[in-house]
Design an enzyme around this catalytic site. Sequence first.
Site, PDB file in Angstrom:
ATOM      1  N   SER A 217     -32.194 -70.498  57.809  1.00 31.91           N
ATOM      2  CA  SER A 217     -31.103 -69.523  57.754  1.00 31.91           C
ATOM      3  C   SER A 217     -29.813 -70.257  57.397  1.00 31.91           C
ATOM      4  CB  SER A 217     -30.989 -68.769  59.090  1.00 31.91           C
ATOM      5  OG  SER A 217     -29.985 -67.783  59.025  1.00 31.91           O
ATOM      6  N   THR A 218     -28.828 -70.277  58.289  1.00 29.32           N
ATOM      7  CA  THR A 218     -27.545 -70.908  57.999  1.00 29.32           C
ATOM      8  C   THR A 218     -27.742 -72.389  57.649  1.00 29.32           C
ATOM      9  OG1 THR A 218     -26.510 -69.439  59.603  1.00 29.32           O
ATOM     10  CG2 THR A 218     -25.229 -71.347  58.885  1.00 29.32           C
TER      11      THR A 218
ATOM     12  N   HIS B  17     -33.157 -66.511  55.338  1.00 29.98           N
ATOM     13  CA  HIS B  17     -32.359 -65.315  55.578  1.00 29.98           C
ATOM     14  C   HIS B  17     -31.306 -65.188  54.485  1.00 29.98           C
ATOM     15  CE1 HIS B  17     -33.304 -65.770  60.160  1.00 29.98           C
ATOM     16  NE2 HIS B  17     -34.334 -65.319  59.472  1.00 29.98           N
TER      17      HIS B  17
ATOM     18  N   MET C  53     -29.081 -70.153  62.507  1.00 32.71           N
ATOM     19  CA  MET C  53     -28.677 -69.620  63.798  1.00 32.71           C
ATOM     20  C   MET C  53     -29.692 -68.598  64.287  1.00 32.71           C
ATOM     21  SD  MET C  53     -25.385 -67.258  62.856  1.00 32.71           S
ATOM     22  CE  MET C  53     -25.517 -65.699  61.981  1.00 32.71           C
TER      23      MET C  53
ATOM     24  N   ASP D 193     -35.127 -66.797  65.216  1.00 36.68           N
ATOM     25  CA  ASP D 193     -36.212 -66.306  64.372  1.00 36.68           C
ATOM     26  C   ASP D 193     -37.142 -67.465  64.037  1.00 36.68           C
ATOM     27  OD1 ASP D 193     -37.669 -64.508  62.825  1.00 36.68           O
ATOM     28  OD2 ASP D 193     -36.528 -64.967  61.007  1.00 36.68           O
TER      29      ASP D 193
END
Length: 381
Positions: free
Chosen positions: A199-200, A225, A318, A321
Site C-alpha cells: 500500500s503506502t 492499494h 498502512m 490488510d
Amino acid sequence: MAAAEPRRATAPPGRAESPYRVMVVEDSLVIRGLIARILEADPRIAVVTTVANGELAIKALDRNEVEVVVLDIEMPVMDGLTALPLLIRKDPNLQIIMASTLTRKNAEVSIRALSAGAADYVAKPTTSREVNTADDFRRDLTEKVLTLGARRRQRVPASAAPTPGRVAAVPKQAAAPAAPVLRPTQWLRPPTVIGIGSSTGGPQALLKVLGGLAPMRQPILITQHMPATFTTILAEHIGRVASMPCAEAVDGEPVAGGRIYLAPGDHHMSVVARDGGRFIKLDQGPRENFCRPSVDPMLRSMSAVWGDGVLAVILTGMGSDGLGGCRTVVQAGGKVLAQDEATSVVWGMPGAVARAGVCSEILALSEMGPRLARIAGGAER
C-alpha cells in the site's frame, strides 16, 4: 492568487499532543477550502495554511511549521511536480501527499512523484460536489495525513519546549507494540506461486524488488492499494524494470509462470481452479479492510488453489490488510516474508504480520529481491 492567512495550530481540548500541521496546495479556491474542512473535521489535524500554487507553498514553509503537505499536481505558476523537490530540499522530512484527478496523465505524474520523494497520493474528486459526497476520499485523505504525520514525528520529534503559535507535544506513555515473532522455517522446495501485497510506499518498493529479479518460473500476483488508471500506469512501470512481462490482470485469463499480474484498481483479484488450469477472477465485491483491491482475498484464493506452494510477501503499507490472508497461507503450509520497519514508508501491513508470528523472515527492502530469487530458484533447501 494570494495565500490564505495562516491559522496556527492549537491542541484540541483534552489532548496531550498538538495536532498534525498541514498545508494544502491547490489552485481551485473551492476545492482547496473543501479539502481543508475535511481535514479539520478531525481534531488531530490542523490546516495551518492553504496556498494556490507551488511557488507560494515554498514561500509558506518559511512562515509556517508544516509536517504534511497535500500537493495538487496541475497548478498555474508552478505545478506540483516542479515544487516537489524544492519543498523536500527545504525540509527533507516533510511528508508530501500528491493529489490528482483520475486521468492517465496525472496517474503517470503521480507515479513519477513517488519516485521523486512524495510519500503517498490521493485520487482527487473532479468537482466540489464529489468532494462533499465522497466518503472514501474523506477517509483516505484523513488516514494518510494522520499516518504520515505520525511518521514525520517519529523522524523529527516535536520539541519539548513550545515555539510561538504551537502547543508543545507531551510524550505519550503508550505500551510498546508487540515484538516481531518469526516462525521456524525449512525451505524444502521452491514455492509454486508468489503473492505480494502493498500500500503506502508500495509503488517504490515494488519497482525496487521486481526490478532486481531475474526471470522466474513462478507467476507473481500483486495487490497494490491503488485506484483504477493508476494501476494501469504502475503495471507499465513494473513491466519496464522487471525481467518478466507485467500487466493488469484480466478476468478469466489463465495464470502462467514467469508473468506478473497486478490487480486492477477497484477490483479484487483472486484465482480459481477449473479444467486443470488456474484462472484470474476479478470482482467488485464488498471492500475488505476498507480496500478494493484487497490483499486478503488474493492470498486466500491462492492458498485454496496452490496450498503449501504459496509464498506471500507483505511490503510497506498502512493498515493491516494481508494479515488474514497470511494466516490462511501459513495454515495451508505456505510461507510469509515481510518488509522491515526501517525501510518501510509505513510499517502497518508488514508490522501486523510480523507481530502476529506468521512470518518466516523480516527483511530490509534491499534484501527482499535477492532473497526472493534464492528462494524461488531453489537455493534454500
